[in-house]
Design a protein around this motif. Structure first.
Motif, PDB file in Angstrom:
ATOM      1  N   TRP A  25       0.830  -1.207   0.000  1.00 25.43           N
ATOM      2  CA  TRP A  25       0.000   0.000   0.000  1.00 25.43           C
ATOM      3  C   TRP A  25       0.862   1.253   0.000  1.00 25.43           C
ATOM      4  CZ3 TRP A  25      -4.428  -1.540  -1.444  1.00 25.43           C
ATOM      5  CH2 TRP A  25      -4.896  -2.801  -1.067  1.00 25.43           C
ATOM      6  N   ARG A  26       2.001   1.177   0.631  1.00 25.82           N
ATOM      7  CA  ARG A  26       2.921   2.318   0.582  1.00 25.82           C
ATOM      8  C   ARG A  26       3.437   2.529  -0.834  1.00 25.82           C
ATOM      9  NH1 ARG A  26       6.834   1.264   5.724  1.00 25.82           N
ATOM     10  NH2 ARG A  26       7.867   3.124   4.867  1.00 25.82           N
ATOM     11  N   SER A  27       3.732   1.427  -1.523  1.00 25.75           N
ATOM     12  CA  SER A  27       4.187   1.538  -2.915  1.00 25.75           C
ATOM     13  C   SER A  27       3.104   2.130  -3.801  1.00 25.75           C
ATOM     14  CB  SER A  27       4.602   0.160  -3.441  1.00 25.75           C
ATOM     15  OG  SER A  27       5.619  -0.403  -2.660  1.00 25.75           O
ATOM     16  N   LEU A  28       1.866   1.662  -3.623  1.00 18.98           N
ATOM     17  CA  LEU A  28       0.762   2.194  -4.407  1.00 18.98           C
ATOM     18  C   LEU A  28       0.564   3.686  -4.133  1.00 18.98           C
ATOM     19  CD1 LEU A  28      -1.524   1.585  -6.376  1.00 18.98           C
ATOM     20  CD2 LEU A  28      -2.976   1.009  -4.395  1.00 18.98           C
ATOM     21  N   GLY A  29       0.653   4.063  -2.864  1.00 20.27           N
ATOM     22  CA  GLY A  29       0.543   5.489  -2.533  1.00 20.27           C
ATOM     23  C   GLY A  29       1.660   6.310  -3.149  1.00 20.27           C
ATOM     24  N   TYR A  30       2.868   5.737  -3.196  1.00 21.16           N
ATOM     25  CA  TYR A  30       3.998   6.442  -3.797  1.00 21.16           C
ATOM     26  C   TYR A  30       3.762   6.688  -5.286  1.00 21.16           C
ATOM     27  CZ  TYR A  30       8.900   7.604  -4.772  1.00 21.16           C
ATOM     28  OH  TYR A  30      10.053   8.248  -5.159  1.00 21.16           O
ATOM     29  N   LEU A  31       3.276   5.661  -6.000  1.00 22.50           N
ATOM     30  CA  LEU A  31       3.028   5.822  -7.432  1.00 22.50           C
ATOM     31  C   LEU A  31       1.886   6.799  -7.694  1.00 22.50           C
ATOM     32  CD1 LEU A  31       3.404   2.174  -8.806  1.00 22.50           C
ATOM     33  CD2 LEU A  31       5.100   4.005  -8.756  1.00 22.50           C
ATOM     34  N   ARG A 102       9.816   8.358   2.262  1.00 23.31           N
ATOM     35  CA  ARG A 102       9.454   7.602   3.457  1.00 23.31           C
ATOM     36  C   ARG A 102       8.436   6.516   3.144  1.00 23.31           C
ATOM     37  NH1 ARG A 102       8.610  12.691   7.661  1.00 23.31           N
ATOM     38  NH2 ARG A 102      10.742  13.495   7.532  1.00 23.31           N
ATOM     39  N   LEU A 103       7.724   6.663   2.021  1.00 22.86           N
ATOM     40  CA  LEU A 103       6.745   5.647   1.647  1.00 22.86           C
ATOM     41  C   LEU A 103       7.397   4.354   1.179  1.00 22.86           C
ATOM     42  CD1 LEU A 103       4.166   7.865  -0.286  1.00 22.86           C
ATOM     43  CD2 LEU A 103       3.843   6.797   1.955  1.00 22.86           C
ATOM     44  N   VAL A 104       8.544   4.451   0.533  1.00 24.39           N
ATOM     45  CA  VAL A 104       9.192   3.254  -0.028  1.00 24.39           C
ATOM     46  C   VAL A 104      10.502   2.917   0.653  1.00 24.39           C
ATOM     47  CG1 VAL A 104       8.123   3.458  -2.286  1.00 24.39           C
ATOM     48  CG2 VAL A 104      10.236   4.707  -1.831  1.00 24.39           C
ATOM     49  N   SER A 105      10.864   3.648   1.681  1.00 23.64           N
ATOM     50  CA  SER A 105      12.120   3.381   2.389  1.00 23.64           C
ATOM     51  C   SER A 105      12.019   3.935   3.798  1.00 23.64           C
ATOM     52  CB  SER A 105      13.309   4.013   1.656  1.00 23.64           C
ATOM     53  OG  SER A 105      14.495   3.860   2.403  1.00 23.64           O
ATOM     54  N   LEU A 153       3.657   4.477 -17.028  1.00 21.08           N
ATOM     55  CA  LEU A 153       2.888   3.962 -18.155  1.00 21.08           C
ATOM     56  C   LEU A 153       3.090   2.462 -18.310  1.00 21.08           C
ATOM     57  CD1 LEU A 153       1.068   4.501 -20.581  1.00 21.08           C
ATOM     58  CD2 LEU A 153       3.142   4.999 -21.921  1.00 21.08           C
ATOM     59  N   LEU A 154       4.327   2.002 -18.111  1.00 18.45           N
ATOM     60  CA  LEU A 154       4.604   0.570 -18.189  1.00 18.45           C
ATOM     61  C   LEU A 154       3.814  -0.192 -17.137  1.00 18.45           C
ATOM     62  CD1 LEU A 154       6.241  -1.816 -19.322  1.00 18.45           C
ATOM     63  CD2 LEU A 154       8.045  -1.232 -17.660  1.00 18.45           C
ATOM     64  N   ALA A 155       3.806   0.330 -15.901  1.00 20.32           N
ATOM     65  CA  ALA A 155       3.045  -0.324 -14.839  1.00 20.32           C
ATOM     66  C   ALA A 155       1.559  -0.344 -15.161  1.00 20.32           C
ATOM     67  CB  ALA A 155       3.298   0.387 -13.509  1.00 20.32           C
ATOM     68  N   VAL A 206       0.524  -8.642  -9.892  1.00 20.45           N
ATOM     69  CA  VAL A 206       0.233  -7.207  -9.951  1.00 20.45           C
ATOM     70  C   VAL A 206       0.834  -6.457  -8.761  1.00 20.45           C
ATOM     71  CG1 VAL A 206      -1.629  -5.498  -9.867  1.00 20.45           C
ATOM     72  CG2 VAL A 206      -1.803  -7.469 -11.402  1.00 20.45           C
ATOM     73  N   PRO A 207       0.663  -6.950  -7.524  1.00 23.93           N
ATOM     74  CA  PRO A 207       1.293  -6.228  -6.404  1.00 23.93           C
ATOM     75  C   PRO A 207       2.805  -6.120  -6.551  1.00 23.93           C
ATOM     76  CG  PRO A 207      -0.308  -7.823  -5.590  1.00 23.93           C
ATOM     77  CD  PRO A 207      -0.133  -8.095  -7.043  1.00 23.93           C
ATOM     78  N   TYR A 208       3.432  -7.147  -7.087  1.00 23.48           N
ATOM     79  CA  TYR A 208       4.876  -7.123  -7.240  1.00 23.48           C
ATOM     80  C   TYR A 208       5.299  -6.133  -8.334  1.00 23.48           C
ATOM     81  CZ  TYR A 208       5.049 -11.204  -4.226  1.00 23.48           C
ATOM     82  OH  TYR A 208       4.934 -12.057  -3.161  1.00 23.48           O
ATOM     83  N   VAL A 209       4.499  -6.025  -9.398  1.00 26.91           N
ATOM     84  CA  VAL A 209       4.801  -5.029 -10.435  1.00 26.91           C
ATOM     85  C   VAL A 209       4.713  -3.627  -9.856  1.00 26.91           C
ATOM     86  CG1 VAL A 209       3.997  -4.030 -12.603  1.00 26.91           C
ATOM     87  CG2 VAL A 209       4.067  -6.518 -12.319  1.00 26.91           C
ATOM     88  N   ILE A 210       3.656  -3.373  -9.082  1.00 28.91           N
ATOM     89  CA  ILE A 210       3.491  -2.048  -8.462  1.00 28.91           C
ATOM     90  C   ILE A 210       4.669  -1.749  -7.535  1.00 28.91           C
ATOM     91  CG2 ILE A 210       2.066  -0.728  -6.865  1.00 28.91           C
ATOM     92  CD1 ILE A 210      -0.364  -2.190  -8.015  1.00 28.91           C
ATOM     93  N   ALA A 211       5.020  -2.727  -6.697  1.00 26.68           N
ATOM     94  CA  ALA A 211       6.113  -2.509  -5.741  1.00 26.68           C
ATOM     95  C   ALA A 211       7.451  -2.353  -6.453  1.00 26.68           C
ATOM     96  CB  ALA A 211       6.172  -3.662  -4.746  1.00 26.68           C
ATOM     97  N   LEU A 212       7.665  -3.123  -7.528  1.00 27.09           N
ATOM     98  CA  LEU A 212       8.935  -3.040  -8.248  1.00 27.09           C
ATOM     99  C   LEU A 212       9.102  -1.671  -8.903  1.00 27.09           C
ATOM    100  CD1 LEU A 212      11.494  -4.432  -9.256  1.00 27.09           C
ATOM    101  CD2 LEU A 212      10.178  -5.254 -11.231  1.00 27.09           C
ATOM    102  N   ILE A 213       8.050  -1.167  -9.552  1.00 19.76           N
ATOM    103  CA  ILE A 213       8.141   0.152 -10.187  1.00 19.76           C
ATOM    104  C   ILE A 213       8.366   1.232  -9.131  1.00 19.76           C
ATOM    105  CG2 ILE A 213       6.916   1.841 -11.591  1.00 19.76           C
ATOM    106  CD1 ILE A 213       7.784  -0.614 -13.125  1.00 19.76           C
ATOM    107  N   ALA A 214       7.632   1.129  -8.019  1.00 20.20           N
ATOM    108  CA  ALA A 214       7.818   2.111  -6.943  1.00 20.20           C
ATOM    109  C   ALA A 214       9.223   2.021  -6.351  1.00 20.20           C
ATOM    110  CB  ALA A 214       6.769   1.896  -5.863  1.00 20.20           C
ATOM    111  N   GLY A 215       9.707   0.790  -6.177  1.00 22.52           N
ATOM    112  CA  GLY A 215      11.048   0.627  -5.615  1.00 22.52           C
ATOM    113  C   GLY A 215      12.127   1.175  -6.520  1.00 22.52           C
TER     114      GLY A 215
END
Length: 444
Positions: A25-31, A102-105, A153-155, A206-215
């Motif tokens: 959820w932090r990753s999604l909020g970051y994106l 702070r959302l992703v680290s 856009l990729l995500a 899907v969650p891993y794609v979101i987290a990977l792009i955010a990371g």
């Protein structure tokens, strides 16, 4: 599996319980919060790039070529706007991005900027425009307007494609609607079912794609916008200092063990052998061949005894342990090839590792003088100066000592650094050569 909690979303992805943590959820909020940030930054940079956009439009209209002067003016104006005013947008953007990190680290995101030397607008501007951190932030702003939208856009494409695959049988329905999936179209439920099954299998990714792009976005931001954490750096320096101290102590203990074994073992046996050869020589006729052989062996044993004493002295002189640095320096210089004046009055005694470092500094310096200096006189001084033990070796030789020429000065400097000291060298061609070493004073 490691029990240490991950500090970044990229590290959290590798954990089995990733989907049960808040990192998703932090990753999604970051994106999601990246989108308004990109839009806000795009407006001023669009204004800065207007001269370049005009040039691009003119370049596409080949029917009406523009004068060279006008083209150069617009090109230079674009450079001035982007590089002159761009940092004024990039600096506050970087502050906001460090907060969003702070959302992703969970690691501290600290600014790499220096504090201006004086108050006021001009010192601030001069400091900021002279810093590499400012230009890294400007580079990040450019990437935020180009690379980051491509990642978003990729995500969106990946997630959207998987969702469409899952719902494609419902969309196709009775066959009146066609669904485009990549390069193919689906017009019936029978065609959609395999895609729906594949979509269901890919849905957990899907969650891993979101987290990977955010990371990846967060890692890019941290690499360009953040400076070193002084607390972490201080902790690393403390650990390095402690590790070096442990190595020095272990080396010193091993050297003392070798010195003790040589003194109490090999030297004692050699003394007994020398005495027995001497007694055997007395029992033989003086003119006999056996007496001559025993006499030669006796002389060789005495020479070996002298060399062994020198070796033991080089490992760790007993006089240094028993009577301290001043007496050890005087004994060291007694048989030197040129006259040496020793001035050393140190009280109280410093710590043993400091004494040893100071002693071997003089040993190495004298070795260099004997090999390279052609000196006729040497002065050795050792004194306490506040919280330092200062040792100087001065010779009147030919000078020109160069650490790059393998004169032993590099090893000497390393030995000094091992106890947090420093070495200074002055050796102009023609001399004199001055080796000065400053060691921290530590009470014994």
């Amino acid at each position: 599996m490691s029990s240490v909690e991950p500090t970044t979303v990229l590290a959290a992805i590798t954990r089995r319980r990733f989907l049960l943590t808040g990192w998703l959820w932090r990753s999604l909020g970051y994106l999601l919060t990246t989108v308004p940030v990109v839009c806000a930054v795009a407006l001023p940079f669009a204004v800065f790039c207007v001269p370049w956009l005009v040039l691009i439009v003119w370049a596409g209209d080949g029917m009406y070529p523009q004068p060279l002067g006008r083209v150069l003016f617009l090109g230079v104006l674009g450079v001035v706007l982007v590089f002159g005013l761009g940092p004024l947008v990039a600096i506050p953007l970087a502050t906001l991005e460090r907060l969003r990190l702070r959302l992703v680290s969970s690691d501290r995101a600290l600014s790499a900027h220096r504090t201006p030397h004086a108050a006021g607008l001009w010192p601030w501007v001069r400091t900021r425009y002279a810093e590499a951190a400012t230009w890294r932030e400007l580079g990040y702003a450019v990437l935020l307007l180009t690379l980051v939208p491509a990642l978003l856009l990729l995500a969106a494409v990946i997630v959207g494609l998987i969702v469409v695959m899952v719902v494609s049988p419902l969309v196709v329905g009775d066959g009146n609607e066609a669904v485009a999936l990549g390069f193919s179209q689906i017009t019936s439920v029978d065609q959609a079912v395999p895609y729906a099954i594949a979509g269901l299998l890919l849905l957990p990714t899907v969650p891993y794609v979101i987290a990977l792009i955010a990371g990846l976005h967060g890692a890019l931001a941290r690499s360009l916008l953040c400076g070193d954490d002084p607390d972490a750096l201080r902790a690393r320096l403390v650990e390095v200092s402690r590790s070096r101290a442990r190595l020095v102590d272990a080396f010193e203990a091993e050297r003392r063990r070798i010195e003790r074994d040589l003194h109490d073992g090999a030297q004692s046996l050699l003394v007994n052998l020398t005495l027995q050869l001497g007694m055997a020589k007395l029992d033989l006729p003086p003119d006999s061949a056996a007496a001559k052989s025993v006499s030669q062996a006796h002389d060789q044993a005495k020479d070996l005894m002298a060399e062994l004493r020198q070796l033991i002295r080089g490992i760790h002189p007993r006089v240094l342990t028993d009577r301290g640095l001043p007496d050890a320096l005087r004994e060291l210089t007694e048989d030197f090839v040129v006259p040496v004046a020793v001035t050393a009055e140190i009280s109280p005694r410093p710590a043993p590792d400091v004494e040893v470092a100071a002693y071997f500094v003089v040993v190495e310096a004298l070795n260099n003088i004997a090999k390279h200096a052609d000196a006729t006189a040497v002065d050795v001084t050792a004194r306490r100066a506040g919280d330092l033990l200062v040792v100087e070796v001065v010779d009147d030789g030919c000078g020109g000592a160069d650490p790059e020429q393998g004169s032993g000065l590099t090893g000497l400097a390393d030995r000094v650094a091992a106890v947090d000291g420093r070495m200074l060298l002055s050796s102009p061609p023609g001399g004199p050569t001055v080796v000065r070493v400053e060691l921290p004073w530590i009470e014994n």
